[in-house]
Structures are given as C-alpha cells and as structure tokens.
Design an enzyme around this catalytic site. Sequence first.
Site, PDB file in Angstrom:
ATOM      1  N   ASP A   1      44.719  32.832  36.687  1.00 38.89           N
ATOM      2  CA  ASP A   1      44.491  34.281  36.725  1.00 38.89           C
ATOM      3  C   ASP A   1      44.193  34.788  35.314  1.00 38.89           C
ATOM      4  O   ASP A   1      45.057  35.348  34.660  1.00 38.89           O
ATOM      5  CB  ASP A   1      45.767  34.918  37.310  1.00 38.89           C
TER       6      ASP A   1
ATOM      7  N   ARG B   1      58.456  37.773  41.493  1.00 38.84           N
ATOM      8  CA  ARG B   1      59.903  37.933  41.378  1.00 38.84           C
ATOM      9  C   ARG B   1      60.719  37.741  42.657  1.00 38.84           C
ATOM     10  O   ARG B   1      61.835  37.215  42.575  1.00 38.84           O
ATOM     11  CB  ARG B   1      60.213  39.277  40.714  1.00 38.84           C
TER      12      ARG B   1
ATOM     13  N   HIS C   1      35.904  38.786  31.659  1.00 36.33           N
ATOM     14  CA  HIS C   1      35.001  39.949  31.603  1.00 36.33           C
ATOM     15  C   HIS C   1      34.282  39.897  30.252  1.00 36.33           C
ATOM     16  O   HIS C   1      34.879  40.201  29.218  1.00 36.33           O
ATOM     17  CB  HIS C   1      35.811  41.248  31.737  1.00 36.33           C
ATOM     18  N   ASP C   2      33.008  39.500  30.251  1.00 38.94           N
ATOM     19  CA  ASP C   2      32.253  39.409  28.995  1.00 38.94           C
ATOM     20  C   ASP C   2      30.770  39.371  29.365  1.00 38.94           C
ATOM     21  O   ASP C   2      30.422  39.586  30.535  1.00 38.94           O
ATOM     22  CB  ASP C   2      32.683  38.141  28.219  1.00 38.94           C
ATOM     23  N   ILE C   3      29.907  39.076  28.409  1.00 44.48           N
ATOM     24  CA  ILE C   3      28.482  38.992  28.759  1.00 44.48           C
ATOM     25  C   ILE C   3      28.280  37.764  29.660  1.00 44.48           C
ATOM     26  O   ILE C   3      29.062  36.806  29.591  1.00 44.48           O
ATOM     27  CB  ILE C   3      27.579  38.916  27.504  1.00 44.48           C
TER      28      ILE C   3
ATOM     29  N   LYS D   1      41.185  36.625  34.610  1.00 48.29           N
ATOM     30  CA  LYS D   1      40.395  37.868  34.746  1.00 48.29           C
ATOM     31  C   LYS D   1      39.304  37.990  33.682  1.00 48.29           C
ATOM     32  O   LYS D   1      39.308  38.918  32.866  1.00 48.29           O
ATOM     33  CB  LYS D   1      41.313  39.094  34.677  1.00 48.29           C
TER      34      LYS D   1
ATOM     35  N   LYS E   1      50.338  30.315  40.604  1.00 46.81           N
ATOM     36  CA  LYS E   1      49.454  31.172  39.801  1.00 46.81           C
ATOM     37  C   LYS E   1      49.894  31.105  38.345  1.00 46.81           C
ATOM     38  O   LYS E   1      51.047  31.367  38.019  1.00 46.81           O
ATOM     39  CB  LYS E   1      49.498  32.622  40.276  1.00 46.81           C
TER      40      LYS E   1
ATOM     41  N   ASP F   1      55.235  33.689  36.315  1.00 47.01           N
ATOM     42  CA  ASP F   1      55.206  34.530  35.119  1.00 47.01           C
ATOM     43  C   ASP F   1      56.376  34.173  34.214  1.00 47.01           C
ATOM     44  O   ASP F   1      57.343  34.932  34.096  1.00 47.01           O
ATOM     45  CB  ASP F   1      55.246  36.015  35.522  1.00 47.01           C
TER      46      ASP F   1
ATOM     47  N   THR G   1      45.310  47.649  40.029  1.00 45.43           N
ATOM     48  CA  THR G   1      46.201  48.583  40.719  1.00 45.43           C
ATOM     49  C   THR G   1      46.937  49.489  39.730  1.00 45.43           C
ATOM     50  O   THR G   1      47.507  50.498  40.112  1.00 45.43           O
ATOM     51  CB  THR G   1      47.223  47.837  41.603  1.00 45.43           C
TER      52      THR G   1
ATOM     53  N   ASN H   1      26.435  35.112  29.786  1.00 41.40           N
ATOM     54  CA  ASN H   1      26.363  33.763  29.218  1.00 41.40           C
ATOM     55  C   ASN H   1      27.742  33.255  28.785  1.00 41.40           C
ATOM     56  O   ASN H   1      28.082  32.088  29.011  1.00 41.40           O
ATOM     57  CB  ASN H   1      25.385  33.747  28.031  1.00 41.40           C
ATOM     58  N   THR H   2      28.535  34.130  28.194  1.00 36.66           N
ATOM     59  CA  THR H   2      29.870  33.730  27.740  1.00 36.66           C
ATOM     60  C   THR H   2      30.769  33.408  28.931  1.00 36.66           C
ATOM     61  O   THR H   2      31.515  32.423  28.920  1.00 36.66           O
ATOM     62  CB  THR H   2      30.495  34.861  26.882  1.00 36.66           C
TER      63      THR H   2
END
Length: 232
Positions: free
Chosen positions: A59, A211, A63-65, A61, A32, A10, A119, A67-68
């Site tokens: 990472d 960390r 989240h869409d339709i 994540k 990651k 990060d 979380t 096909n996308t």
Amino acid sequence: MGKDVIIACDFPSKEATLEFLSKFTDEKPYVKIGMELFYGAGPEIVREIKKMGHKIFLDLKLHDIPNTVKKAMSVLSHLDVDMCNLHASGTVAMMEAAIEGLTRPDGTRPLLIAVTQLTSTSQEAMENDLLIKEPIANVVMHYASNAKKAGLDGVVCSPLEAGVVHEKCGKDFITVTPGVRFADGDVGDQVRVTTPAKAKEIGSDYIVVGRPITAAEDPVAAYRRCVAEFVG
Ligand code: C5P
C-alpha cells in the site's frame, strides 16, 4: 472472485511485524504493508514475508508523472507483490503507464487498485484546497470509472460504497475496503465503519482489517472470526 481478509500490518519495525506474524501457525493471512513499514524496513521486508508464504498488498499509493510511476511499478512487480495501488487523481495516463510498468515479460502482473478520494478528505477540503466543486460521491465514482477505463482491477473504498462501485463498474471490478469493525468492538478513529458480515453482504471483495486483529488479545482468534464472518 475469491473473498479474503487482509491484515493491515501497521507496525513500526520488521521485528514487531515478524513477531506478530509468528502467531499464525495454521494459516497464512494476506498481509498489507504500508508506507511506514516499507520506508522503515526497506524492500527486504516484502521478500521476507513473501518467502514465509503470505500474499502481500503493498500500500504505497503512488502518484507522480506517468514515466516515473511506470518505472516504480516495474520494481514493485519484480518484488513479487500480489496487489499494489496508486492515486486515481494521477490521471488515466498515469494509471495506464502503471499497468505497463507492472506487467511482467510473461504477461502476468500484481493486481492494481486505485485510491479515489482519501477517506480523510472532506467535501470542504476538496472544494477549498483542491478546487473540486462536485459532490464527493460523484468524484469517487468518476475516479473509479477512470481506473476501470485505464485497465485497473479495482478501487479502495468504504465497504458502504462497494455495492455502488460494483453497479457502476461491474461485479468483477474489485473493491478493497478498510473501515471494518466487529459489532461489539471499538470503532477507534474510523468513522464510516461496518462489520465483516455486513461488508460481505454489500459486496466487498477484500476487507482490510488492522487494529481489530493486531490489537486483539488473541489476534489469531480475531482473524478467524473475521474470516468466518466475511468469507464464511
Ligand atoms: O486499524 P484499522 O482497521 O483502522 O486499519 C485500517 C487500515 O486501512 C490502515 O492501514 C489504514 O491506513 C488503511 N486505510 C483506511 N482508510 C482508507 C485507506 C486505507 O483505513 N481510506
């Protein structure tokens, strides 16, 4: 299933990331890459770290339709990442489309892992904002089952949930678990934490550690300590 320690890189920039990774001369940790670094540095950072010989968990994540997500997963697959993820709340159809997009012409593909409920989402927020009235543990397990049904390889979850996920979805269903701290270390903003040794005992397959390694005085020593405790 080979256990491994994944370092959450990060960092805000490519330079900071590469400077950090240059400390590792004897080993090539699994890395990651999250949204901040990917959106800031672009896909080139993935190619560069991959070329250095590291495995990569991207990472993002998704989240869409369906096909996308399918098209986006195809792009990530060509980037040659080793693991990537999406939100199980995108439905079974979206997860199936993701697998399709991720699968290369030769039949190989990166591992695909689902986020169940973040979380950071409380029972209260789930009920009030999302109108999901079930206990959060049931929702997490239902989403894990959906991920398995769609053909995914596993879920991101708390190390404390890894045992139950394996019971319900099988021992080969991968658990990738953040929220890991050394017994004598700072907890920081994580709430439900456990040690690398305890995560191993409960059955995590991969621990994601940020960390405790990236902010350590000696990151290589901290990484080795994690590996010694978790992989043995
Ligand atoms: O620094 P720390 O060890 O807390 O980093 C954990 C990493 O895992 C971070 O990149 C964080 O965003 C990620 N993560 C998490 N909890 C989740 C999902 C991802 O801590 N449920």
